[in-house]
Design a protein around this motif. Structure first.
Motif, PDB file in Angstrom:
ATOM      1  N   GLY A 236       0.788  -1.228   0.000  1.00 47.55           N
ATOM      2  CA  GLY A 236       0.000   0.000   0.000  1.00 47.55           C
ATOM      3  C   GLY A 236       0.821   1.281   0.000  1.00 47.55           C
ATOM      4  O   GLY A 236       0.308   2.344   0.319  1.00 47.55           O
ATOM      5  N   TRP A 237       2.085   1.175  -0.335  1.00 46.07           N
ATOM      6  CA  TRP A 237       2.918   2.379  -0.369  1.00 46.07           C
ATOM      7  C   TRP A 237       2.879   3.009  -1.760  1.00 46.07           C
ATOM      8  O   TRP A 237       2.690   2.321  -2.763  1.00 46.07           O
ATOM      9  N   ASP A 238       3.091   4.292  -1.801  1.00 44.02           N
ATOM     10  CA  ASP A 238       3.394   4.948  -3.065  1.00 44.02           C
ATOM     11  C   ASP A 238       4.879   4.749  -3.335  1.00 44.02           C
ATOM     12  O   ASP A 238       5.680   4.718  -2.385  1.00 44.02           O
ATOM     13  N   VAL A 239       5.218   4.622  -4.603  1.00 45.50           N
ATOM     14  CA  VAL A 239       6.628   4.450  -4.945  1.00 45.50           C
ATOM     15  C   VAL A 239       7.026   5.531  -5.939  1.00 45.50           C
ATOM     16  O   VAL A 239       6.345   5.733  -6.943  1.00 45.50           O
ATOM     17  N   VAL A 240       8.054   6.234  -5.624  1.00 45.09           N
ATOM     18  CA  VAL A 240       8.568   7.258  -6.537  1.00 45.09           C
ATOM     19  C   VAL A 240       9.961   6.824  -6.961  1.00 45.09           C
ATOM     20  O   VAL A 240      10.853   6.685  -6.123  1.00 45.09           O
ATOM     21  N   SER A 241      10.106   6.572  -8.242  1.00 45.28           N
ATOM     22  CA  SER A 241      11.404   6.135  -8.737  1.00 45.28           C
ATOM     23  C   SER A 241      12.168   7.344  -9.245  1.00 45.28           C
ATOM     24  O   SER A 241      11.670   8.112 -10.064  1.00 45.28           O
ATOM     25  N   LEU A 242      13.354   7.511  -8.720  1.00 41.81           N
ATOM     26  CA  LEU A 242      14.199   8.642  -9.107  1.00 41.81           C
ATOM     27  C   LEU A 242      15.405   8.080  -9.837  1.00 41.81           C
ATOM     28  O   LEU A 242      16.406   7.759  -9.219  1.00 41.81           O
ATOM     29  N   LYS A 243      15.260   7.948 -11.156  1.00 35.47           N
ATOM     30  CA  LYS A 243      16.334   7.251 -11.873  1.00 35.47           C
ATOM     31  C   LYS A 243      17.276   8.191 -12.618  1.00 35.47           C
ATOM     32  O   LYS A 243      18.457   8.240 -12.351  1.00 35.47           O
ATOM     33  N   TYR A 244      16.763   8.937 -13.565  1.00 37.75           N
ATOM     34  CA  TYR A 244      17.661   9.764 -14.373  1.00 37.75           C
ATOM     35  C   TYR A 244      17.568  11.226 -13.988  1.00 37.75           C
ATOM     36  O   TYR A 244      16.473  11.752 -13.786  1.00 37.75           O
ATOM     37  N   GLY A 245      18.705  11.874 -13.964  1.00 37.79           N
ATOM     38  CA  GLY A 245      18.751  13.305 -13.682  1.00 37.79           C
ATOM     39  C   GLY A 245      18.310  14.105 -14.898  1.00 37.79           C
ATOM     40  O   GLY A 245      18.055  13.557 -15.976  1.00 37.79           O
ATOM     41  N   LYS A 246      18.235  15.410 -14.714  1.00 35.38           N
ATOM     42  CA  LYS A 246      17.695  16.288 -15.762  1.00 35.38           C
ATOM     43  C   LYS A 246      18.531  16.243 -17.036  1.00 35.38           C
ATOM     44  O   LYS A 246      18.000  16.284 -18.140  1.00 35.38           O
ATOM     45  N   ARG A 247      19.852  16.157 -16.876  1.00 33.54           N
ATOM     46  CA  ARG A 247      20.694  16.189 -18.087  1.00 33.54           C
ATOM     47  C   ARG A 247      20.487  14.941 -18.911  1.00 33.54           C
ATOM     48  O   ARG A 247      20.395  14.996 -20.139  1.00 33.54           O
ATOM     49  N   LEU A 248      20.444  13.811 -18.256  1.00 31.11           N
ATOM     50  CA  LEU A 248      20.225  12.578 -19.007  1.00 31.11           C
ATOM     51  C   LEU A 248      18.833  12.590 -19.635  1.00 31.11           C
ATOM     52  O   LEU A 248      18.669  12.202 -20.801  1.00 31.11           O
ATOM     53  N   GLN A 249      17.858  13.054 -18.873  1.00 28.51           N
ATOM     54  CA  GLN A 249      16.498  13.103 -19.441  1.00 28.51           C
ATOM     55  C   GLN A 249      16.475  13.978 -20.689  1.00 28.51           C
ATOM     56  O   GLN A 249      15.815  13.651 -21.669  1.00 28.51           O
ATOM     57  N   ASP A 250      17.221  15.067 -20.617  1.00 27.89           N
ATOM     58  CA  ASP A 250      17.288  15.951 -21.773  1.00 27.89           C
ATOM     59  C   ASP A 250      17.952  15.239 -22.958  1.00 27.89           C
ATOM     60  O   ASP A 250      17.473  15.312 -24.093  1.00 27.89           O
ATOM     61  N   ALA A 251      19.035  14.515 -22.674  1.00 28.15           N
ATOM     62  CA  ALA A 251      19.741  13.800 -23.746  1.00 28.15           C
ATOM     63  C   ALA A 251      18.818  12.770 -24.400  1.00 28.15           C
ATOM     64  O   ALA A 251      18.911  12.527 -25.609  1.00 28.15           O
ATOM     65  N   PHE A 252      17.939  12.191 -23.607  1.00 31.61           N
ATOM     66  CA  PHE A 252      17.039  11.168 -24.155  1.00 31.61           C
ATOM     67  C   PHE A 252      16.038  11.746 -25.170  1.00 31.61           C
ATOM     68  O   PHE A 252      15.457  11.012 -25.950  1.00 31.61           O
TER      69      PHE A 252
END
Ligand SMILES: Cc1ncc(C[n+]2csc(CCOP(=O)(O)OP(=O)(O)O)c2C)c(N)n1
Ligand SMILES: [Mg+2]
Length: 813
Positions: A236-252
């Motif tokens: 019953g928990w919420d899960v927040v996945s923090l995987k890629y930082g802003k720079r990598l997200q931008d590169a994607f």
């Protein structure tokens, strides 16, 4: 890193978007980034100087965990300098202790001297310690997994207090936060807690997992994260996945980005870690090889030199302040939330990603390079603002406004709860201490003198069988929702009510002793954590103390005050057999720091101990109390419980039959075997008049007092005498002691060292088995006959030995 990810969890019930209500002003972010750098430097330097700059005297490496610290620097910077509020309570991953101390130092809440003496005597502790570190440690950590789980129970305690209005309505609820290493999730107690938390619908708990994919020895299993995610959602928990930082997200989002994302997602943890360690050139070679023909990748590689390519490829969200803040501030509900923060063990340091970096220390040469790169002059290593690119004044202003540090003190010190001085002894000719305890609690529930409203009981599914039933009938079961006892409504006869409501004062747990001890720890810290004291009483079967022993030790280590009622115990629960018969628990009681153990024989002793315990668990220098009780009914003495006798019981023992002048023999007994000792004593007295019968209500109290008196004499207080010394002074110096208890004989055999009396120690040294008490006491040598035989042996040894060796007393000393 073979797991799909996004910064916010995928859509679904209970998910929450990693939204930021209000983006941090650019200067604010600059300040936080500067502090993040400083925190990494200080924590790394603290460990370095402890190992290289303090002269070693014992040939031991001082140690410390620079890599484990580095992976949490960003998350902790974001939390402490921006996200946390004074009412939030945090359990910091044990190996990130230096990060915590560095942050407190920058907030002006920790001294430079403590940092300089990190891991040294009187310095900041290796692992956060509530009792030893002066600064704001909310929960001690060290034994992995326990610090994580206690936050969950602390949230339950917070709700217990709030629902009962024991804390002011306008006191804001805090978040109970664990900063957990990913390998901490290997500990079963974490999952035991999760299940219990689900049952109790816990709120306001955050577990931030430092997902650096490394444990102590190696790199963790690639698919682990899917299980982490799934498990938390199941509970019953919420899960927040923090995987890629802003720079990598931008590169994607750029040409070739999709392929790059897929490559990273599919990259095994070990390969990713190895490339992190090797750096930019290795990334270039590998990406060229694997993705060189993909459109856009060559351009991407051309746009980055090795350093910036490395920075891009290691831009995980757990090291990206923006992503961290966005996720933490984006939490809108009070549902328990797990953040899986992808990080790199050793991030920013030369051994980042290396699988052996757990205990790795940077060399002096590497530290020198780091110092220069940080622009810190030699001697300025502890200067809070040296080398930062934000002006000192601005940083000072920023620090002055950090919400977490808004209150001078975060720890409460509420006054003690008034409890009755004396408790009346339940009447009955034959009674067990277990039944006596149930009746005492039942009486307390109706006691007009008060105190009972602050009592909270808890038990891991053995409430009824440990005799808490009457108390629960009177005070009800705690639940955040009111829930009628349906058996009762259906007119099914039962002596046990099971009505649940927020007013209930019993917390029923599933059968996990770890959870009981963690809950007791949290209940026992209710005063300092939340501002309202509770009087926690936990009941379990004595043998199962061992199941949760580390959690019990942990509870004591924090300085929590609670009462542990362990019953039944020993061979005396006879037909139940060897798997339930505790043998060494009296030794645990004797040896466990922070806990005082009692094993009363009679119910009037128990009443005295209980009254004392309700005060002791609240004392500043008190602690927890362990009562080892029994379900064996025995004849109760008809006597007046004088103040003097009560005091002796609490001190640990008294003469049930005082020895005659110069007596050369005493029978010494603790707990439930008192009838056998009394019987043996009567038999022996027919032949040897004047034999004493000493009842030990607490071997631990006697032992501690004896050591204290010994120390006091060494330090010059020649008159210091302990209670046990005074008791044994009634005997002749050549007397022999026959000791007996339903537990390990070493619990009492030390009594021979007090006044150099000979000891024959009876007790249990082997596993028990099923049987009735006469058979078992005979087989294990606890019955009256065994005691009489032991007396005979003691007398024989005594005469033989006295012939051989004169004692100092014989020489007139
Ligand atoms: C109960 C217990 N067992 C073993 C240890 C020794 N130990 C300390 S840290 C660690 C592994 C830590 O890995 P992780 O939790 O992932 O933290 P990291 O250092 O990677 O941040 C182990 C096995 C311990 N502290 N406690
Ligand atoms: Mg780890």
């Amino acid at each position: 890193m073979q797991e799909p990810l996004s910064i916010s969890a995928s859509a679904g019930a209970g998910d929450r978007q990693g939204r930021l209500a209000e983006a941090p002003a650019p200067r604010r972010l600059e300040c936080l980034r500067a502090l993040e750098r400083k925190v990494l430097w200080l924590s790394t330097w603290m460990i370095h100087s402890a190992n290289h700059l303090r002269p070693g005297r014992d040939g031991l490496k001082v140690g410390g965990h620079q890599a484990s610290c580095a992976s949490l620097v960003t998350a902790m910077t974001g939390l402490y300098f921006d996200v946390l509020r004074p009412q939030d309570r945090v359990a910091v991953k044990p190996h990130a202790s230096p990060v915590f101390h560095a942050i407190q130092y920058l907030l002006g809440r920790q001294s430079r001297e403590k940092l300089e003496r990190f891991r040294g005597f009187g310095g900041a502790q290796s692992y956060p310690s509530r009792t030893k570190d002066g600064d704001d440690i909310d929960f001690s950590t060290g034994s992995v997994g326990l610090g994580v789980a206690i936050t969950l129970f602390a949230s339950l305690v917070q709700d217990y207090l709030r629902l009962k209005r024991l804390v002011p309505d306008d006191q804001p609820a805090g978040r109970m936060i664990a900063l957990a290493g990913d390998a901490e999730l290997d500990e079963g107690n974490v999952f035991e807690a999760l299940l219990e938390g689900w049952k109790h619908e816990i709120r306001n708990v955050w577990w931030i997992i430092d997902y650096n994919r490394q444990s102590l020895d190696s790199v963790v299993e690639d698919r682990l994260v899917q299980h982490i995610d799934g498990t938390f959602r199941t509970f019953g928990w919420d899960v927040v996945s923090l995987k890629y930082g802003k720079r990598l997200q931008d590169a994607f989002t750029r040409p070739g980005g999709e392929a790059l994302r897929e490559w990273v997602d599919d990259c095994p943890n070990s390969l990713y870690s190895a490339l992190v360690y090797r750096g930019g050139a290795a990334w270039r070679a590998r990406l060229s090889r694997d993705l060189g023909s993909t459109q856009g990748i060559a351009a991407l590689l051309d746009q980055h030199d090795d350093a910036s390519l490395h920075a891009l490829m290691t831009n995980l969200a757990g090291h990206d302040l923006n992503s961290i803040l966005e996720a933490f501030h984006g939490v809108e509900s009070d549902a328990p939330t797990c953040f899986i923060a992808y990080t790199i063990k050793g991030y920013g340091l030369p051994f980042a990603g290396h699988k052996d970096n757990h205990s790795g220390l940077m060399s002096p040469e590497q530290m020198e390079v780091y110092r220069r790169a940080e622009g810190i002059a030699p001697g300025d290593e502890y200067e809070p603002f040296a080398g930062l690119d934000v002006p000192e004044e601005e940083l000072r202003r920023f620090l002055d406004q950090v919400p977490f540090a808004a209150n001078a003190r975060r720890r409460y010190a509420p006054p003690p709860v008034a409890v009755p001085e004396v408790l009346a002894t339940p009447q009955g000719q034959k009674m067990s201490t277990q039944e006596g305890f149930g009746r005492l609690l039942n009486d307390l529930a109706q006691d007009p003198r008060g105190g009972a409203d602050r009592v909270v009981t808890a038990s891991p599914d053995v409430t009824v069988s440990t005799n808490l039933g009457a108390w629960v009938n009177r005070r009800g079961v705690f639940d955040r929702r009111s829930c009628a006892d349906l058996f009762r409504e259906e007119v099914v006869a039962s002596t046990q009510k099971w009505e649940k409501s927020p007013a209930g004062q019993h917390i029923e747990l599933g059968i996990a002793e770890n959870n009981l001890f963690l809950l007791l720890a949290a209940l026992g810290l209710a005063g300092p954590l939340f501002g309202a004291r509770l009087l926690p009483i936990g009941a379990l079967y004595d043998p199962f103390i061992e199941r949760g022993l580390d959690a019990l030790n942990y509870a004591c280590y924090q300085g929590a005050g609670f009462l542990l009622v362990a019953t039944p115990s020993g061979l005396s629960l006879a037909p139940e057999g060897g798997a339930h018969q505790s043998v060494i628990t009296p030794l645990i009681g004797l040896g466990q720091p922070g806990m005082t153990a009692f094993e009363p024989a009679f119910v009037d002793e128990l009443a005295a101990v209980l009254a004392w315990s309700l005060r002791h668990i609240q004392d500043d220098d008190g602690g927890s109390v362990y009562l080892r009780l029994s379900s064996r009914p025995i004849d109760q003495p008809k006597r007046e419980m004088t103040a003097e006798l009560r005091a002796d019981v609490v001190r640990g023992g008294y003469w049930l039959v005082p020895p005659g002048p110069g007596a050369e023999l005493a029978i010494v007994c603790s707990g439930v075997v008192a009838p056998e000792a009394i019987e043996a004593h009567a038999q022996v007295c027919e032949d040897i008049p004047g034999v004493g019968l000493l009842l030990i209500s607490s071997a631990g109290q006697l032992h501690a007092d004896w050591l204290a008196a010994t120390r006091a004499r060494t330090e010059g207080s020649a008159d210091a005498r302990s209670h046990v010394e005074r008791l044994l002074a009634a005997l002749s110096p050549r007397a022999a002691l026959v000791t007996v208890l339903d537990g390990h004989p070493a619990t009492l055999s030390w009594l021979g060292a007090v006044a150099r009396h000979r000891v024959v120690a009876l007790g249990v040294e082997r596993f028990g088995q099923s049987g009735d008490i006469p058979d078992l006491y005979r087989e294990y040598g606890l019955d009256a006959r065994a005691i009489v035989d032991a007396v005979a042996r003691a007398c024989l040894d005594q005469s033989a030995d006295l012939d051989r060796c004169p004692r100092p007393a014989d020489a007139g000393g």
